[in-house]
Design an enzyme around this catalytic site. Structure first.
Site, PDB file in Angstrom:
ATOM      1  N   TYR A 296      14.214  56.534  67.720  1.00  0.00           N
ATOM      2  CA  TYR A 296      13.903  57.771  68.446  1.00  0.00           C
ATOM      3  C   TYR A 296      13.535  58.828  67.420  1.00  0.00           C
ATOM      4  O   TYR A 296      14.150  58.912  66.357  1.00  0.00           O
ATOM      5  CB  TYR A 296      15.132  58.270  69.220  1.00  0.00           C
ATOM      6  CG  TYR A 296      15.321  57.635  70.577  1.00  0.00           C
ATOM      7  CD1 TYR A 296      14.721  56.436  70.916  1.00  0.00           C
ATOM      8  CD2 TYR A 296      16.124  58.263  71.531  1.00  0.00           C
ATOM      9  CE1 TYR A 296      14.907  55.875  72.176  1.00  0.00           C
ATOM     10  CE2 TYR A 296      16.320  57.703  72.783  1.00  0.00           C
ATOM     11  CZ  TYR A 296      15.707  56.500  73.099  1.00  0.00           C
ATOM     12  OH  TYR A 296      15.904  55.948  74.336  1.00  0.00           O
ATOM     13  N   LYS A 297      12.525  59.622  67.748  1.00  0.00           N
ATOM     14  CA  LYS A 297      12.193  60.753  66.881  1.00  0.00           C
ATOM     15  C   LYS A 297      12.748  61.997  67.549  1.00  0.00           C
ATOM     16  O   LYS A 297      12.218  62.460  68.552  1.00  0.00           O
ATOM     17  CB  LYS A 297      10.673  60.858  66.703  1.00  0.00           C
ATOM     18  CG  LYS A 297      10.276  61.944  65.727  1.00  0.00           C
ATOM     19  CD  LYS A 297       8.781  61.936  65.502  1.00  0.00           C
ATOM     20  CE  LYS A 297       8.352  62.859  64.400  1.00  0.00           C
ATOM     21  NZ  LYS A 297       8.914  64.189  64.460  1.00  0.00           N
ATOM     22  N   TYR A 298      13.862  62.475  67.019  1.00  0.00           N
ATOM     23  CA  TYR A 298      14.558  63.615  67.634  1.00  0.00           C
ATOM     24  C   TYR A 298      13.927  64.925  67.200  1.00  0.00           C
ATOM     25  O   TYR A 298      13.446  65.050  66.076  1.00  0.00           O
ATOM     26  CB  TYR A 298      16.038  63.596  67.225  1.00  0.00           C
ATOM     27  CG  TYR A 298      16.739  62.323  67.636  1.00  0.00           C
ATOM     28  CD1 TYR A 298      17.251  62.183  68.917  1.00  0.00           C
ATOM     29  CD2 TYR A 298      16.878  61.266  66.741  1.00  0.00           C
ATOM     30  CE1 TYR A 298      17.884  61.006  69.299  1.00  0.00           C
ATOM     31  CE2 TYR A 298      17.509  60.094  67.109  1.00  0.00           C
ATOM     32  CZ  TYR A 298      18.012  59.964  68.387  1.00  0.00           C
ATOM     33  OH  TYR A 298      18.628  58.808  68.757  1.00  0.00           O
TER      34      TYR A 298
ATOM     35  N   GLU B  87      10.593  63.420  70.605  1.00  0.00           N
ATOM     36  CA  GLU B  87       9.171  63.741  70.379  1.00  0.00           C
ATOM     37  C   GLU B  87       8.305  62.500  70.368  1.00  0.00           C
ATOM     38  O   GLU B  87       7.099  62.581  70.288  1.00  0.00           O
ATOM     39  CB  GLU B  87       9.026  64.360  68.988  1.00  0.00           C
ATOM     40  CG  GLU B  87       9.423  65.793  68.870  1.00  0.00           C
ATOM     41  CD  GLU B  87       9.044  66.320  67.499  1.00  0.00           C
ATOM     42  OE1 GLU B  87       9.393  65.669  66.487  1.00  0.00           O
ATOM     43  OE2 GLU B  87       8.400  67.358  67.430  1.00  0.00           O
TER      44      GLU B  87
END
Ligand code: ATP
Length: 671
Positions: free
Chosen positions: A301-303, A457
């Site tokens: 996951y791209k936080y 994102e």
């Protein structure tokens, strides 16, 4: 090749102290040159002269060339604004506030203003020449001024410097004070110049029988010398990426006189932030699959939070650094408090990479906006209203050993073995492993959607292993490694963001350079705002779009206060480095970076973004721009570059062609 620093004229009068005029004349020379090789030669030879005649000045000289006085993580700020500068300038010249403002509108550069203001001053007694060391020490004294009366004390120190400065010295002292040297020599130039100076050092500081051909002096053929120079440059670049502190590197280089030994003392170090590894942009998931082909990779996951590099030494002392290597330990006492509890047995010192996100009491990640509401100063455990969680994604150092050369799979295993979760406070990023095979593509697609669904994102995609041993040695050598690469944007880390699906591949980071007066509901405010991208090659700002959406009323008000005539951020004429055909009502001094999203990038008749890269005399512009947020963490030099804008435009073209082809294919099939 034929330069002999021993014979450099005038050095006999130095008496072991390099005059600041020497540095200023080099800056002046370099700022009028666009050929990089010439610039590099001048910088390198300047350093060689200092090493030979005044070695104690090499460290201050390197800092002054780097447009800084200390590493960013030391938090030493000069804090010189228009108020202090104009006060000091009025004290050393006859110009008043109105004249100063006029000069600033004319030049748009404080160094040039100071130069012009002081040019008319005639002094009866010749001031004592300034030395490099003296200037550097005064800058440190300025940065050390704190508290009440600080403005006057700082203005006094600046005034003293300006009283002694003559000619070009005035221009460059002031440019250093406002941290905008404008000599076109950025970090890499200084690195290369120093690496080269070190290659010459042994012969330079030895006895020179005659001035002349250096190739003969070092007894090398041109090719051998070229290889040595290249190796030294690469070695020093790598070292600086791991240990970006001249205060550690330069004294050691002067002692060992050999760049190949620089890592003996200056590698990855707990307490010194390494420059972070960065992700490459990909167009979409398909592009990512093509790039990583048959290799195994992890999707994470791209936080949307704040990147944090976490350091803990053997004594349990903690430091947190931002993406731009600023020390933010004091901002997060809650993280400092939890870190001793995340170590498993046997874990002593470490450096890890992670993302800080705001998290509510149910363990739900909150948007970036919530995190940005957190106080920045004087944060204590009992005043925290926005709780945060660290989501770790990499481990670069463990128990006194560097892990940079290990594969990502090995580093990640150590990360998960040697650290433990603490509920809602410390965790690992959500991830899944995959390969490029078709069944996995669907899984990755679902994972991407899940990340977006939970407020992320998009995803980060990271190569897990080094090229397989089964490969031919030559193919293996060419294969992409999965090492941690400080300061690099390599294809072993790819970012796939949701914006790729929605519009322009990535949001742009643009600089406000001007505005029109608003009308109707927006009367009294600025709207629209003219925004520009940055061209580092000639240090200009090229206009890209007029933005009028995404602003809140509160922001309009703040903008009006921020860009005001009183604080000299509003100019009547454009700065010399602005490139645009438009004529806004007011010009802004470039001092902020805004994140902007748009629909697509088009060739424009009026805007000048990336001019000359796609079309000879037309630039690129962003359609339907929308303001997202102010990027306080980025200086204007880190705004989206013209080169990136052109790349994004080309990527968009490729995508459009592919989509058209797909549609045609579909139509044919339907027929
Ligand atoms: P860049 O850092 O690439 O110059 P940027 O600062 O605008 O650009 P992004 O484009 O948002 O940042 O992408 C990189 C950032 O994503 C990282 O610096 C990090 O803060 C964040 N991030 C979030 N999740 C992850 C993850 N799982 N792995 C790596 N980075 C992550």
């Amino acid at each position: 090749m034929v330069f002999d620093p021993q014979q450099f004229p005038g050095t006999g009068q130095w008496h072991g102290r390099a005059p600041y005029s020497f540095l200023a004349s080099v800056f002046s020379m370099v700022s009028s040159i666009s050929a990089r090789t010439v610039m590099l030669n001048i910088m390198c030879n300047m350093l060689r002269v200092i090493i030979v005649h005044s070695p104690q000045d090499i460290l201050p000289a390197i800092w002054l060339c780097s447009n800084a006085i200390a590493p960013s993580f030391e938090g030493l700020e000069l804090g010189i604004g228009p108020q202090i500068l104009s006060k000091a300038l009025r004290g050393v010249s006859s110009v008043n506030q109105t004249k100063l403002r006029k000069l600033y509108e004319r030049y748009g550069d404080w160094g040039d203003v100071a130069f012009a203001a002081k040019a008319s001053v005639r002094t009866i007694v010749k001031p004592k020449p300034l030395t490099v060391r003296e200037v550097f020490q005064t800058l440190h004294a300025i940065a050390g001024v704190k508290g009440k009366g600080g403005v006057d004390t700082k203005a006094g120190l600046v005034r003293r410097l300006l009283l002694s400065a003559v000619g070009e010295e005035v221009r460059f002292i002031v440019r250093t004070l406002v941290a905008h040297l404008r000599i076109g020599a950025v970090r890499t130039t200084v690195l290369i110049a120093l690496a080269r100076a070190c290659v010459f050092m042994q012969s330079d500081v030895g006895q020179w029988p005659i001035s002349g051909d250096l190739v003969r002096q070092v007894d090398d053929s041109k090719d051998v010398l070229a290889t040595k120079l290249k190796q030294a440059e690469n070695g020093l670049k790598e070292c600086f990426a791991q240990c970006p502190d001249w205060n550690l590197i330069v004294p050691w280089l002067m002692e060992c006189k050999d760049v190949s030994r620089v890592f003996e003392r200056c590698g990855i170090t707990v307490g010194v932030p390494l420059r972070p590894m960065l992700g490459q942009i990909t167009r979409d998931l398909t592009d990512m699959f093509i790039k990583l082909k048959d290799r195994d990779f992890a999707c994470e996951y791209k936080y949307d939070g704040q990147r944090a590099q976490i350091h803990m030494d053997n004594q349990g002392r903690v430091k947190l650094f931002s993406r731009h290597l600023e020390d933010m330990t004091d901002k997060y006492p809650d993280i400092v408090e939890v870190l001793p509890r995340i170590r498993s047995e046997g874990t002593t010192s470490f450096i890890m990479d992670g993302e800080i996100v705001a998290m509510n009491s149910e363990g739900e990640i909150q948007p970036f906006q919530t995190l940005s509401n957190r106080a920045r100063k004087n944060v204590t455990l009992d005043t925290i209203v926005v709780p945060v969680c660290v989501l770790a994604f990499d481990l670069m150092y463990l128990n006194n050993e560097s892990l940079l050369q290990l594969s990502f799979r090995e580093r990640r295993t150590l990360l998960k073995e040697r650290f433990v979760r603490v509920k809602h406070r410390f965790d690992f990023v959500k991830s899944m492993d995959a390969t490029g095979i078709t069944t996995d593509q669907d899984k990755v697609q679902a994972f991407f959607k899940a990340s977006i669904g939970s407020g992320g994102e998009g995803i980060m995609v990271k190569l897990l292993d080094h090229p397989p041993k089964s490969l031919e040695p030559s193919a293996r050598a060419k294969g992409l490694l999965s090492t941690y690469e400080p300061d690099k944007r390599v294809e072993s880390w790819l970012k796939v963001k949701k914006d790729y699906v929605e519009g322009v591949g990535d949001s742009l980071d643009l600089v406000p350079i001007g505005a029109w007066y608003g009308s109707g509901r927006k009367a009294g405010w600025y709207s629209p705002i003219l925004l520009a991208c940055y061209n580092p090659e000639n240090e200009t700002l090229e206009s890209v779009c007029k933005c009028m959406s995404g602003f809140s009323d509160k922001f309009y008000k703040e903008m009006k206060d921020y860009y005001s005539e009183e604080n000299l951020r509003v100019l009547n004429t454009p700065r010399h480095d602005y490139v645009t055909d438009l004529q806004p009502n007011v010009w802004f001094d470039a001092c902020q970076v805004w994140e902007i999203k748009g629909a697509d990038i088009t060739v424009s008749p009026v805007h000048k973004g990336a001019i000359g890269r796609i079309e000879e005399d037309r630039g690129l512009s962003l359609r339907f721009p929308r303001f997202i947020r102010v990027r306080d963490d980025k200086p204007t030099e880190e705004a989206t570059t013209s080169e990136l804008l052109a790349t994004l435009y080309l990527q968009q073209q490729v995508r459009e062609v592919a989509e058209e082809e797909n549609e045609e294919e579909q139509e044919e099939q339907d027929d």
